[in-house]
Design a protein around this motif. Structure first.
Motif, PDB file in Angstrom:
ATOM      1  N   TRP A  23      61.804 -17.343  22.297  1.00 18.44           N
ATOM      2  CA  TRP A  23      62.529 -17.755  22.753  1.00 18.44           C
ATOM      3  C   TRP A  23      64.348 -17.049  22.910  1.00 18.44           C
ATOM      4  O   TRP A  23      65.011 -17.281  24.315  1.00 18.44           O
ATOM      5  N   GLN A  24      65.389 -16.588  22.552  1.00 18.58           N
ATOM      6  CA  GLN A  24      66.187 -16.280  22.278  1.00 18.58           C
ATOM      7  C   GLN A  24      66.483 -15.643  23.286  1.00 18.58           C
ATOM      8  O   GLN A  24      67.578 -14.762  24.275  1.00 18.58           O
ATOM      9  N   VAL A  25      65.427 -13.413  23.065  1.00 15.96           N
ATOM     10  CA  VAL A  25      65.882 -12.953  24.054  1.00 15.96           C
ATOM     11  C   VAL A  25      65.307 -12.893  25.280  1.00 15.96           C
ATOM     12  O   VAL A  25      66.033 -12.718  26.190  1.00 15.96           O
ATOM     13  N   LEU A 206      73.871 -27.196  27.308  1.00 12.50           N
ATOM     14  CA  LEU A 206      72.690 -27.216  26.745  1.00 12.50           C
ATOM     15  C   LEU A 206      72.374 -26.180  25.544  1.00 12.50           C
ATOM     16  O   LEU A 206      71.988 -26.237  24.215  1.00 12.50           O
ATOM     17  N   LEU A 207      72.538 -25.019  25.098  1.00 10.89           N
ATOM     18  CA  LEU A 207      72.671 -23.938  24.447  1.00 10.89           C
ATOM     19  C   LEU A 207      73.385 -23.832  23.772  1.00 10.89           C
ATOM     20  O   LEU A 207      73.099 -23.836  22.239  1.00 10.89           O
ATOM     21  N   PHE A 209      74.350 -26.616  22.243  1.00 12.60           N
ATOM     22  CA  PHE A 209      74.009 -27.553  21.632  1.00 12.60           C
ATOM     23  C   PHE A 209      72.556 -27.263  20.628  1.00 12.60           C
ATOM     24  O   PHE A 209      72.775 -27.598  19.647  1.00 12.60           O
ATOM     25  N   LEU A 210      71.891 -26.717  21.600  1.00 16.53           N
ATOM     26  CA  LEU A 210      70.869 -25.724  20.385  1.00 16.53           C
ATOM     27  C   LEU A 210      71.382 -25.278  19.213  1.00 16.53           C
ATOM     28  O   LEU A 210      71.065 -25.169  18.089  1.00 16.53           O
ATOM     29  N   GLY A 211      72.341 -24.479  19.611  1.00 18.01           N
ATOM     30  CA  GLY A 211      72.801 -23.344  18.691  1.00 18.01           C
ATOM     31  C   GLY A 211      73.538 -24.195  17.651  1.00 18.01           C
ATOM     32  O   GLY A 211      73.788 -24.039  16.328  1.00 18.01           O
ATOM     33  N   TYR A 212      75.079 -25.615  17.961  1.00 15.38           N
ATOM     34  CA  TYR A 212      75.448 -25.979  17.268  1.00 15.38           C
ATOM     35  C   TYR A 212      74.389 -26.351  16.114  1.00 15.38           C
ATOM     36  O   TYR A 212      74.460 -26.374  14.844  1.00 15.38           O
ATOM     37  N   HIS A 213      73.324 -27.110  16.604  1.00 16.71           N
ATOM     38  CA  HIS A 213      72.593 -27.976  15.563  1.00 16.71           C
ATOM     39  C   HIS A 213      71.200 -27.352  14.569  1.00 16.71           C
ATOM     40  O   HIS A 213      71.258 -27.601  13.190  1.00 16.71           O
ATOM     41  N   GLY A 214      71.632 -25.709  15.278  1.00 20.90           N
ATOM     42  CA  GLY A 214      70.592 -24.808  14.925  1.00 20.90           C
ATOM     43  C   GLY A 214      70.834 -24.318  13.556  1.00 20.90           C
ATOM     44  O   GLY A 214      70.861 -24.854  12.472  1.00 20.90           O
ATOM     45  N   ILE A 215      72.703 -23.641  13.617  1.00 17.93           N
ATOM     46  CA  ILE A 215      73.105 -23.037  12.896  1.00 17.93           C
ATOM     47  C   ILE A 215      73.456 -24.438  11.367  1.00 17.93           C
ATOM     48  O   ILE A 215      73.636 -23.999  10.420  1.00 17.93           O
ATOM     49  N   LYS A 216      73.847 -25.563  11.883  1.00 14.00           N
ATOM     50  CA  LYS A 216      74.283 -26.508  10.854  1.00 14.00           C
ATOM     51  C   LYS A 216      73.047 -27.017  10.501  1.00 14.00           C
ATOM     52  O   LYS A 216      73.134 -27.124   9.254  1.00 14.00           O
ATOM     53  N   SER A 217      71.190 -27.055  11.553  1.00 14.77           N
ATOM     54  CA  SER A 217      70.354 -27.406  10.364  1.00 14.77           C
ATOM     55  C   SER A 217      70.032 -26.880   8.882  1.00 14.77           C
ATOM     56  O   SER A 217      70.313 -25.156  10.042  1.00 14.77           O
ATOM     57  N   THR A 218      69.325 -26.937   7.842  1.00 18.74           N
ATOM     58  CA  THR A 218      68.719 -26.119   7.793  1.00 18.74           C
ATOM     59  C   THR A 218      67.072 -25.471   7.420  1.00 18.74           C
ATOM     60  O   THR A 218      66.562 -24.730   7.624  1.00 18.74           O
ATOM     61  N   THR A 219      66.431 -26.571   8.492  1.00 18.13           N
ATOM     62  CA  THR A 219      65.289 -26.265   9.272  1.00 18.13           C
ATOM     63  C   THR A 219      64.720 -25.562  10.027  1.00 18.13           C
ATOM     64  O   THR A 219      64.183 -24.993  10.545  1.00 18.13           O
ATOM     65  N   ILE A 220      66.113 -24.985  11.128  1.00 16.42           N
ATOM     66  CA  ILE A 220      65.811 -23.805  12.340  1.00 16.42           C
ATOM     67  C   ILE A 220      65.256 -22.453  11.408  1.00 16.42           C
ATOM     68  O   ILE A 220      65.251 -21.617  11.837  1.00 16.42           O
TER      69      ILE A 220
END
Length: 355
Positions: A23-25, A206-207, A209-220
Protein backbone atom coordinates in the motif's frame (compact mmCIF):
# COMPACT_ATOMS: atom_id res chain seq x y z
CA UNK A 1 8.80 6.20 2.07
CA UNK A 2 9.74 6.17 5.75
CA UNK A 3 6.97 3.71 6.55
CA UNK A 4 8.06 1.52 3.65
CA UNK A 5 11.66 1.51 4.87
CA UNK A 6 10.55 0.60 8.38
CA UNK A 7 8.62 -2.37 7.04
CA UNK A 8 11.56 -3.48 4.86
CA UNK A 9 13.91 -3.31 7.84
CA UNK A 10 11.69 -5.58 9.93
CA UNK A 11 12.70 -9.22 10.31
CA UNK A 12 10.11 -12.00 9.96
CA UNK A 13 7.60 -9.80 8.18
CA UNK A 14 3.99 -10.90 8.53
CA UNK A 15 1.42 -11.01 5.74
CA UNK A 16 -0.08 -7.79 7.16
CA UNK A 17 3.35 -6.15 6.91
CA UNK A 18 3.59 -7.09 3.24
CA UNK A 19 0.12 -5.71 2.52
CA UNK A 20 1.00 -2.48 4.32
CA UNK A 21 4.27 -2.21 2.39
CA UNK A 22 2.44 -2.74 -0.92
CA UNK A 23 0.00 0.00 0.00
CA UNK A 24 2.79 2.46 0.85
CA UNK A 25 4.51 1.77 -2.48
CA UNK A 26 1.20 2.41 -4.27
CA UNK A 27 0.86 5.70 -2.37
CA UNK A 28 4.43 6.74 -3.25
CA UNK A 29 3.76 6.13 -6.95
CA UNK A 30 0.35 7.79 -6.83
CA UNK A 31 1.58 10.94 -5.13
CA UNK A 32 4.59 11.16 -7.43
CA UNK A 33 2.35 11.04 -10.52
CA UNK A 34 -0.08 13.51 -8.92
CA UNK A 35 2.83 15.91 -8.44
CA UNK A 36 3.68 15.58 -12.13
CA UNK A 37 0.09 16.49 -13.00
CA UNK A 38 -0.46 19.37 -10.54
CA UNK A 39 2.97 20.90 -11.23
CA UNK A 40 2.20 20.81 -14.99
CA UNK A 41 5.28 18.64 -15.58
CA UNK A 42 3.14 16.48 -17.87
CA UNK A 43 3.85 19.02 -20.62
CA UNK A 44 7.49 17.92 -20.51
CA UNK A 45 6.70 14.27 -19.67
CA UNK A 46 3.34 13.56 -21.36
CA UNK A 47 3.82 9.79 -21.16
CA UNK A 48 3.40 10.02 -17.38
CA UNK A 49 -0.18 11.20 -17.85
CA UNK A 50 -2.95 8.90 -16.59
CA UNK A 51 -0.51 6.69 -14.67
CA UNK A 52 -2.04 8.04 -11.45
CA UNK A 53 -5.60 7.35 -12.59
CA UNK A 54 -5.82 3.65 -11.75
CA UNK A 55 -3.66 3.90 -8.60
CA UNK A 56 -6.51 5.64 -6.81
CA UNK A 57 -8.43 2.35 -7.02
CA UNK A 58 -5.84 0.55 -4.89
CA UNK A 59 -6.01 2.48 -1.63
CA UNK A 60 -9.42 1.51 -0.25
CA UNK A 61 -9.08 -2.23 -1.13
CA UNK A 62 -5.54 -2.38 0.32
CA UNK A 63 -6.66 -0.63 3.52
CA UNK A 64 -9.52 -3.13 3.77
CA UNK A 65 -7.23 -6.12 3.14
CA UNK A 66 -4.87 -4.81 5.81
CA UNK A 67 -7.75 -4.47 8.29
CA UNK A 68 -9.02 -7.94 7.39
CA UNK A 69 -5.56 -9.46 7.89
CA UNK A 70 -5.16 -7.93 11.36
CA UNK A 71 -8.64 -8.89 12.54
CA UNK A 72 -9.00 -12.41 11.13
CA UNK A 73 -7.10 -15.64 11.68
CA UNK A 74 -7.55 -16.73 8.06
CA UNK A 75 -6.01 -14.54 5.38
CA UNK A 76 -7.80 -13.82 2.14
CA UNK A 77 -7.00 -16.35 -0.58
CA UNK A 78 -5.04 -15.13 -3.59
CA UNK A 79 -8.10 -15.40 -5.84
CA UNK A 80 -9.98 -13.11 -3.44
CA UNK A 81 -7.08 -10.66 -3.37
CA UNK A 82 -7.19 -10.48 -7.17
CA UNK A 83 -10.95 -9.96 -7.00
CA UNK A 84 -10.51 -6.94 -4.72
CA UNK A 85 -7.92 -5.50 -7.12
CA UNK A 86 -10.05 -6.20 -10.20
CA UNK A 87 -11.20 -2.56 -10.75
CA UNK A 88 -7.53 -1.47 -10.80
CA UNK A 89 -6.68 -4.16 -13.35
CA UNK A 90 -9.71 -3.47 -15.55
CA UNK A 91 -9.08 0.30 -15.67
CA UNK A 92 -5.44 -0.34 -16.62
CA UNK A 93 -6.55 -2.62 -19.45
CA UNK A 94 -8.98 0.04 -20.71
CA UNK A 95 -6.28 2.73 -20.51
CA UNK A 96 -3.85 0.41 -22.27
CA UNK A 97 -6.25 0.04 -25.15
CA UNK A 98 -7.36 3.67 -25.36
CA UNK A 99 -4.56 5.88 -23.99
CA UNK A 100 -1.20 4.45 -22.91
CA UNK A 101 0.16 3.89 -26.43
CA UNK A 102 -0.97 7.19 -27.97
CA UNK A 103 1.47 9.88 -29.06
CA UNK A 104 2.55 12.61 -26.65
CA UNK A 105 0.52 15.23 -28.53
CA UNK A 106 -2.62 13.08 -28.45
CA UNK A 107 -2.28 12.46 -24.70
CA UNK A 108 -1.93 16.17 -23.93
CA UNK A 109 -4.91 16.99 -26.13
CA UNK A 110 -7.13 14.38 -24.45
CA UNK A 111 -6.06 15.50 -20.99
CA UNK A 112 -6.69 19.20 -21.80
CA UNK A 113 -10.15 18.34 -23.12
CA UNK A 114 -10.91 16.29 -19.98
CA UNK A 115 -9.95 19.25 -17.76
CA UNK A 116 -12.36 21.50 -19.63
CA UNK A 117 -15.27 19.06 -19.63
CA UNK A 118 -15.03 18.37 -15.85
CA UNK A 119 -17.03 15.13 -16.12
CA UNK A 120 -17.12 12.46 -13.42
CA UNK A 121 -14.81 9.70 -14.65
CA UNK A 122 -15.30 5.94 -14.44
CA UNK A 123 -12.46 5.82 -11.90
CA UNK A 124 -14.15 8.38 -9.66
CA UNK A 125 -17.43 6.45 -9.84
CA UNK A 126 -15.62 3.24 -8.88
CA UNK A 127 -13.92 4.95 -5.92
CA UNK A 128 -17.32 6.14 -4.69
CA UNK A 129 -18.61 2.55 -4.90
CA UNK A 130 -15.52 1.27 -3.06
CA UNK A 131 -16.04 3.82 -0.27
CA UNK A 132 -19.66 2.79 0.21
CA UNK A 133 -18.82 -0.93 0.30
CA UNK A 134 -15.43 -1.32 1.98
CA UNK A 135 -15.51 1.21 4.84
CA UNK A 136 -18.70 -0.12 6.52
CA UNK A 137 -17.31 -3.69 6.37
CA UNK A 138 -13.92 -2.55 7.72
CA UNK A 139 -15.61 -0.79 10.66
CA UNK A 140 -17.57 -3.96 11.42
CA UNK A 141 -14.38 -6.06 11.43
CA UNK A 142 -12.57 -3.63 13.72
CA UNK A 143 -15.51 -3.35 16.09
CA UNK A 144 -15.84 -7.14 16.29
CA UNK A 145 -12.12 -7.56 16.93
CA UNK A 146 -12.05 -5.02 19.75
CA UNK A 147 -15.09 -6.67 21.35
CA UNK A 148 -13.46 -10.09 21.11
CA UNK A 149 -10.25 -9.10 22.86
CA UNK A 150 -12.31 -7.65 25.73
CA UNK A 151 -13.78 -11.14 26.17
CA UNK A 152 -10.34 -12.74 26.53
CA UNK A 153 -7.90 -10.19 27.95
CA UNK A 154 -7.86 -7.96 31.02
CA UNK A 155 -5.28 -5.57 29.50
CA UNK A 156 -5.79 -4.57 25.88
CA UNK A 157 -3.73 -1.39 25.46
CA UNK A 158 -1.03 -3.06 23.35
CA UNK A 159 -3.32 -5.23 21.23
CA UNK A 160 -6.41 -3.17 20.52
CA UNK A 161 -6.88 -1.69 17.06
CA UNK A 162 -8.66 1.51 18.03
CA UNK A 163 -5.88 3.49 16.36
CA UNK A 164 -6.73 1.70 13.10
CA UNK A 165 -10.39 2.59 13.61
CA UNK A 166 -9.35 6.24 13.87
CA UNK A 167 -7.23 5.97 10.71
CA UNK A 168 -10.09 4.25 8.85
CA UNK A 169 -12.52 6.98 9.94
CA UNK A 170 -10.05 9.63 8.76
CA UNK A 171 -9.71 7.97 5.37
CA UNK A 172 -13.48 7.54 5.11
CA UNK A 173 -13.82 11.30 5.67
CA UNK A 174 -11.13 11.92 3.05
CA UNK A 175 -12.88 9.82 0.45
CA UNK A 176 -16.16 11.40 1.52
CA UNK A 177 -14.66 14.72 0.46
CA UNK A 178 -13.82 13.06 -2.85
CA UNK A 179 -17.50 12.18 -3.28
CA UNK A 180 -18.49 15.78 -2.47
CA UNK A 181 -16.03 17.01 -5.09
CA UNK A 182 -17.61 14.75 -7.71
CA UNK A 183 -21.05 16.07 -6.81
CA UNK A 184 -19.70 19.61 -7.28
CA UNK A 185 -18.32 18.59 -10.68
CA UNK A 186 -21.65 17.07 -11.65
CA UNK A 187 -23.55 20.22 -10.67
CA UNK A 188 -21.03 22.51 -12.41
CA UNK A 189 -19.80 24.41 -9.36
CA UNK A 190 -16.94 26.71 -10.41
CA UNK A 191 -14.86 26.10 -7.25
CA UNK A 192 -14.52 22.41 -8.06
CA UNK A 193 -10.87 22.64 -9.17
CA UNK A 194 -9.82 24.34 -5.95
CA UNK A 195 -11.78 21.76 -3.95
CA UNK A 196 -10.00 18.90 -5.75
CA UNK A 197 -6.61 20.39 -4.92
CA UNK A 198 -7.72 20.78 -1.29
CA UNK A 199 -8.69 17.10 -1.08
CA UNK A 200 -5.15 16.14 -2.14
CA UNK A 201 -3.75 18.26 0.71
CA UNK A 202 -6.22 16.66 3.15
CA UNK A 203 -5.12 13.23 1.94
CA UNK A 204 -1.50 14.18 2.67
CA UNK A 205 -2.41 15.07 6.25
CA UNK A 206 -4.31 11.80 6.61
CA UNK A 207 -1.12 9.97 5.62
CA UNK A 208 0.75 11.88 8.34
CA UNK A 209 -2.00 10.82 10.74
CA UNK A 210 -1.56 7.21 9.65
CA UNK A 211 2.20 7.39 10.00
CA UNK A 212 1.99 8.88 13.49
CA UNK A 213 -0.38 6.21 14.77
CA UNK A 214 1.38 3.44 12.87
CA UNK A 215 4.82 4.18 14.30
CA UNK A 216 3.42 4.90 17.78
CA UNK A 217 1.40 1.68 17.87
CA UNK A 218 2.93 -1.75 18.40
CA UNK A 219 0.30 -3.52 16.34
CA UNK A 220 1.13 -2.02 12.95
CA UNK A 221 4.61 -3.55 12.99
CA UNK A 222 3.82 -6.40 15.37
CA UNK A 223 0.77 -8.26 14.19
CA UNK A 224 -1.37 -9.63 17.04
CA UNK A 225 -0.40 -13.19 17.86
CA UNK A 226 -2.42 -16.27 17.01
CA UNK A 227 -3.74 -16.58 20.57
CA UNK A 228 -5.67 -13.36 20.14
CA UNK A 229 -7.16 -14.27 16.83
CA UNK A 230 -7.91 -17.93 17.53
CA UNK A 231 -9.97 -17.01 20.58
CA UNK A 232 -13.50 -16.80 19.24
CA UNK A 233 -16.53 -15.77 21.28
CA UNK A 234 -18.41 -19.04 21.69
CA UNK A 235 -22.09 -19.62 21.75
CA UNK A 236 -23.22 -21.22 24.97
CA UNK A 237 -26.11 -23.36 23.80
CA UNK A 238 -24.11 -26.59 24.11
CA UNK A 239 -21.93 -25.65 27.08
CA UNK A 240 -23.59 -28.06 29.53
CA UNK A 241 -23.99 -25.42 32.26
CA UNK A 242 -27.52 -25.12 33.66
CA UNK A 243 -28.79 -22.23 35.78
CA UNK A 244 -27.88 -23.92 39.05
CA UNK A 245 -24.31 -24.60 37.86
CA UNK A 246 -24.06 -21.04 36.61
CA UNK A 247 -24.97 -19.55 40.01
CA UNK A 248 -22.64 -21.95 41.83
CA UNK A 249 -19.69 -21.15 39.57
CA UNK A 250 -20.35 -17.41 39.79
CA UNK A 251 -19.89 -17.63 43.56
CA UNK A 252 -16.80 -19.82 43.06
CA UNK A 253 -15.16 -17.34 40.68
CA UNK A 254 -16.08 -14.27 42.77
CA UNK A 255 -14.70 -15.87 45.94
CA UNK A 256 -11.48 -16.74 44.12
CA UNK A 257 -11.13 -13.19 42.83
CA UNK A 258 -11.55 -11.77 46.34
CA UNK A 259 -9.32 -14.24 48.15
CA UNK A 260 -6.49 -14.88 45.65
CA UNK A 261 -6.59 -11.54 43.78
CA UNK A 262 -5.45 -12.90 40.36
CA UNK A 263 -6.29 -9.49 38.87
CA UNK A 264 -3.05 -8.15 40.34
CA UNK A 265 -1.38 -9.87 37.37
CA UNK A 266 -1.57 -7.11 34.76
CA UNK A 267 -1.47 -9.64 31.91
CA UNK A 268 -4.25 -11.90 33.24
CA UNK A 269 -6.16 -13.65 30.45
CA UNK A 270 -9.38 -15.64 30.37
CA UNK A 271 -7.44 -18.85 29.69
CA UNK A 272 -5.16 -18.28 32.70
CA UNK A 273 -8.03 -17.55 35.09
CA UNK A 274 -10.00 -20.54 33.80
CA UNK A 275 -7.05 -22.81 34.60
CA UNK A 276 -6.75 -21.37 38.11
CA UNK A 277 -10.44 -21.95 38.94
CA UNK A 278 -10.56 -25.36 37.22
CA UNK A 279 -13.03 -24.38 34.51
CA UNK A 280 -12.85 -24.48 30.75
CA UNK A 281 -12.30 -21.10 29.07
CA UNK A 282 -15.67 -21.46 27.36
CA UNK A 283 -17.51 -22.10 30.64
CA UNK A 284 -15.74 -19.21 32.38
CA UNK A 285 -16.63 -16.97 29.46
CA UNK A 286 -20.29 -18.01 29.83
CA UNK A 287 -20.21 -17.37 33.58
CA UNK A 288 -18.88 -13.83 33.09
CA UNK A 289 -20.76 -12.88 29.91
CA UNK A 290 -24.10 -14.58 30.51
CA UNK A 291 -24.16 -14.85 34.29
CA UNK A 292 -22.67 -11.49 35.24
CA UNK A 293 -23.57 -9.63 32.01
CA UNK A 294 -20.01 -8.33 31.67
CA UNK A 295 -17.02 -8.73 29.41
CA UNK A 296 -13.89 -10.34 30.85
CA UNK A 297 -12.13 -6.97 30.48
CA UNK A 298 -14.78 -5.16 32.57
CA UNK A 299 -15.00 -8.00 35.08
CA UNK A 300 -11.28 -7.99 35.93
CA UNK A 301 -10.79 -4.24 35.84
CA UNK A 302 -13.69 -3.65 38.20
CA UNK A 303 -11.79 -5.67 40.79
CA UNK A 304 -8.70 -3.57 40.08
CA UNK A 305 -10.73 -0.40 40.71
CA UNK A 306 -11.99 -1.85 44.02
CA UNK A 307 -8.38 -2.62 44.94
CA UNK A 308 -7.36 0.97 44.20
CA UNK A 309 -10.27 2.35 46.24
CA UNK A 310 -9.37 0.11 49.17
CA UNK A 311 -5.74 1.23 49.08
CA UNK A 312 -6.70 4.88 48.81
CA UNK A 313 -8.63 4.50 52.05
CA UNK A 314 -5.66 2.93 53.82
CA UNK A 315 -3.16 4.92 55.88
CA UNK A 316 -0.40 2.71 54.46
CA UNK A 317 -0.93 4.17 50.98
CA UNK A 318 -1.66 7.74 52.04
CA UNK A 319 1.59 9.12 50.66
CA UNK A 320 1.89 6.78 47.67
CA UNK A 321 1.29 8.27 44.22
CA UNK A 322 -1.94 7.35 42.47
CA UNK A 323 -0.20 5.82 39.46
CA UNK A 324 1.95 3.61 41.67
CA UNK A 325 -1.19 2.36 43.42
CA UNK A 326 -2.84 1.71 40.05
CA UNK A 327 0.10 -0.33 38.78
CA UNK A 328 0.26 -2.28 42.04
CA UNK A 329 -3.45 -3.03 41.67
CA UNK A 330 -3.04 -4.62 38.23
CA UNK A 331 -3.47 -1.71 35.81
CA UNK A 332 -0.82 -1.49 33.13
CA UNK A 333 -1.29 2.02 31.76
CA UNK A 334 -2.27 5.41 33.13
CA UNK A 335 -4.83 6.09 30.40
CA UNK A 336 -6.71 2.82 30.98
CA UNK A 337 -6.66 3.36 34.74
CA UNK A 338 -8.05 6.90 34.52
CA UNK A 339 -10.70 6.03 31.92
CA UNK A 340 -11.92 2.86 33.60
CA UNK A 341 -11.91 4.37 37.11
CA UNK A 342 -14.07 7.30 35.98
CA UNK A 343 -16.37 4.96 34.05
CA UNK A 344 -16.87 2.77 37.13
CA UNK A 345 -16.84 5.29 39.98
CA UNK A 346 -18.13 8.40 38.21
CA UNK A 347 -15.11 10.43 39.35
CA UNK A 348 -11.50 10.69 38.26
CA UNK A 349 -8.98 8.99 40.61
CA UNK A 350 -7.76 12.41 41.79
CA UNK A 351 -11.31 13.62 42.50
CA UNK A 352 -12.07 10.42 44.41
CA UNK A 353 -8.89 10.71 46.46
CA UNK A 354 -9.62 14.32 47.40
CA UNK A 355 -13.28 13.72 48.22
Amino acid sequence: MLLSLLILAKKNKSFADRIFFTWQVALILHFSFLYVRYASLYLDYPHLLALDTSLGLLHIPLLFIYVHTLTNEKHLAWKHLVLHLLPFLVVNILLGVSFYFLSAEAKIAIYTEALQSRKVSITDALIICQSMIYFPIAFQLLGKYNRQIQEKFSTIDEINLRWLQKVSVAFAIGFGLKIVFNLLVFTGVTLAVEFEEATVVVFCFLLLFLGYHGIKSTTIFNQPGPEIKKDVIHRYAKSGLNDVDLIRHIKQVEEYMKSQKPYLNDDLTLAQLAKEVNLSPNNLSQIINQGLKKSFYDFVNEYRVLEVKEKLGSEEYKHIKLLAIAFESGFKSKSTFNAFFKKTVGQTPSEFKDS
